[in-house]
Design a protein around this motif. Sequence first.
Motif, PDB file in Angstrom:
ATOM      1  N   HIS A 133      83.011 -70.066  66.372  1.00 51.52           N
ATOM      2  CA  HIS A 133      81.959 -71.052  66.642  1.00 51.52           C
ATOM      3  C   HIS A 133      81.648 -71.873  65.392  1.00 51.52           C
ATOM      4  O   HIS A 133      81.423 -73.073  65.464  1.00 51.52           O
ATOM      5  N   ASP A 134      81.648 -71.190  64.258  1.00 48.39           N
ATOM      6  CA  ASP A 134      81.343 -71.878  62.993  1.00 48.39           C
ATOM      7  C   ASP A 134      82.361 -72.988  62.711  1.00 48.39           C
ATOM      8  O   ASP A 134      81.992 -74.072  62.252  1.00 48.39           O
ATOM      9  N   ASP A 135      83.633 -72.718  62.996  1.00 45.14           N
ATOM     10  CA  ASP A 135      84.657 -73.737  62.737  1.00 45.14           C
ATOM     11  C   ASP A 135      84.485 -74.953  63.652  1.00 45.14           C
ATOM     12  O   ASP A 135      84.801 -76.080  63.258  1.00 45.14           O
ATOM     13  N   VAL A 136      83.979 -74.716  64.847  1.00 45.97           N
ATOM     14  CA  VAL A 136      83.681 -75.856  65.732  1.00 45.97           C
ATOM     15  C   VAL A 136      82.509 -76.639  65.140  1.00 45.97           C
ATOM     16  O   VAL A 136      82.561 -77.865  64.993  1.00 45.97           O
ATOM     17  N   ILE A 137      81.466 -75.888  64.764  1.00 46.99           N
ATOM     18  CA  ILE A 137      80.255 -76.536  64.218  1.00 46.99           C
ATOM     19  C   ILE A 137      80.586 -77.301  62.939  1.00 46.99           C
ATOM     20  O   ILE A 137      80.114 -78.420  62.725  1.00 46.99           O
ATOM     21  N   ASP A 138      81.416 -76.694  62.085  1.00 51.27           N
ATOM     22  CA  ASP A 138      81.759 -77.315  60.790  1.00 51.27           C
ATOM     23  C   ASP A 138      82.931 -78.288  60.890  1.00 51.27           C
ATOM     24  O   ASP A 138      83.346 -78.850  59.870  1.00 51.27           O
ATOM     25  N   ASP A 139      83.501 -78.441  62.070  1.00 50.27           N
ATOM     26  CA  ASP A 139      84.691 -79.291  62.220  1.00 50.27           C
ATOM     27  C   ASP A 139      85.802 -78.849  61.281  1.00 50.27           C
ATOM     28  O   ASP A 139      86.505 -79.687  60.691  1.00 50.27           O
ATOM     29  N   GLN A 154      90.943 -75.701  59.305  1.00 49.12           N
ATOM     30  CA  GLN A 154      91.683 -74.543  58.797  1.00 49.12           C
ATOM     31  C   GLN A 154      90.767 -73.350  58.665  1.00 49.12           C
ATOM     32  O   GLN A 154      89.576 -73.487  58.406  1.00 49.12           O
ATOM     33  N   ARG A 155      91.351 -72.186  58.842  1.00 50.19           N
ATOM     34  CA  ARG A 155      90.634 -70.933  58.615  1.00 50.19           C
ATOM     35  C   ARG A 155      91.630 -69.992  57.957  1.00 50.19           C
ATOM     36  O   ARG A 155      92.707 -69.765  58.481  1.00 50.19           O
ATOM     37  N   ARG A 156      91.246 -69.484  56.803  1.00 53.98           N
ATOM     38  CA  ARG A 156      92.110 -68.564  56.052  1.00 53.98           C
ATOM     39  C   ARG A 156      93.506 -69.128  55.854  1.00 53.98           C
ATOM     40  O   ARG A 156      94.517 -68.451  56.057  1.00 53.98           O
ATOM     41  N   GLY A 168      77.536 -81.800  53.668  1.00 55.62           N
ATOM     42  CA  GLY A 168      76.074 -81.849  53.549  1.00 55.62           C
ATOM     43  C   GLY A 168      75.450 -80.555  53.063  1.00 55.62           C
ATOM     44  O   GLY A 168      74.230 -80.461  52.917  1.00 55.62           O
ATOM     45  N   LYS A 169      76.309 -79.535  52.823  1.00 50.37           N
ATOM     46  CA  LYS A 169      75.760 -78.237  52.411  1.00 50.37           C
ATOM     47  C   LYS A 169      75.467 -78.220  50.915  1.00 50.37           C
ATOM     48  O   LYS A 169      76.401 -78.217  50.105  1.00 50.37           O
ATOM     49  N   THR A 170      74.202 -78.218  50.575  1.00 51.40           N
ATOM     50  CA  THR A 170      73.874 -78.120  49.148  1.00 51.40           C
ATOM     51  C   THR A 170      73.712 -76.629  48.815  1.00 51.40           C
ATOM     52  O   THR A 170      72.623 -76.076  48.879  1.00 51.40           O
TER      53      THR A 170
HETATM   54 MG    MG Z   1      82.248 -72.864  58.065  1.00 58.02          MG
END
Ligand code: MG
Length: 298
Positions: A66-72, A75-77, A213-215
């Motif tokens: 879900h996080d990868d969808v949210i973060d667009d 790639q993962r690992r 946008g993640k500070t």
């Molecule tokens: Mg993420």
Amino acid sequence: MLSAVEQAIEGAILNLDHQEIKKLLTKLPKGKRLRAKLILYIAKENKESIKLASIAEMIHAASLLHDDVIDDAMQRRGVESINALYGNKNAIMLGDILYSIGFFELVDMGSIIAKSISNAVVQLSIGELDDVSLSKQFNVDAVIYRDMIYKKTASLMEACAYSAAILAGKNADAYALYGKNLGIAFQMIDDLLDITSDAQTLGKPALHDFVEGKTTLPYIYLHNRLNNEDKKKLEAMHARSLDMKEQEWILLNIKKYDIIQKCYLEAKELVLEALEAIKDEKNQKLNSIAKEMIDRSF
Ligand code: MG
Ligand code: FPP
């Protein structure tokens, strides 16, 4: 040791006897299995702990889908994410299936453990929600950042350690504190690596968090150190793609104010507290997990 956990996860999914799900499963990277390790190293390997470890890993995998969808995230690992390969809809549904199997199995674990893990999933979902809403503006508050990463990442590790200790009849509060501190430190280091690693090692472009946008803590500390003019300059770069010159400016200032070291020392402090919490347990494997986390140079 972890192979029993892999078998339990695979078994639960293959039981569904669904071709599409099997196909998606083959593309799902296994990762470090940190949560499973915590559980097995606390409760030793037995039927119950393997079940708990597989539940934790299925829930964690679901949250990353879900996080990868949210973060667009494409790639993962280091490999293509499920959303990149098969689209957002499939990634979300595979996540739904994984965490639902996890909850189905969790019902058998007794109410203390079931409540601890399910409460952590509520917390990590709130943490993700906070992460998204904080990304809309330049958050300069380190306390807010720490609370968000506690929920997003550490709450599940805390619950895993706590639940494993309950299973084993060990000091649950001490292990919970270990899991919590380790989790916060883990996310802090993950956020540091987003700045210090190159794109290839990281499996995603460098400074990706800031672009999204993640500070994270380094940007908060950098912002605190800059003069007003440079603060505005940094704020103007927030949440957009950066050219090479802008990237270099950020990295130069991070270096100038020794920001990486400051964040690293904070993560190290948390790891030392984690070690202190379980010092009487003399658990070599858990000590090593914690030490390995900080035993690196940035
Ligand atoms: Mg993420
Ligand atoms: C990674 O953060 C994200 C998490 C640890 C939690 C994600 C939680 C949800 C999406 C809530 C939904 C929960 C379930 C169980 C379906 P990150 O983006 O900072 O890390 P990354 O660099 O690994 O992507």
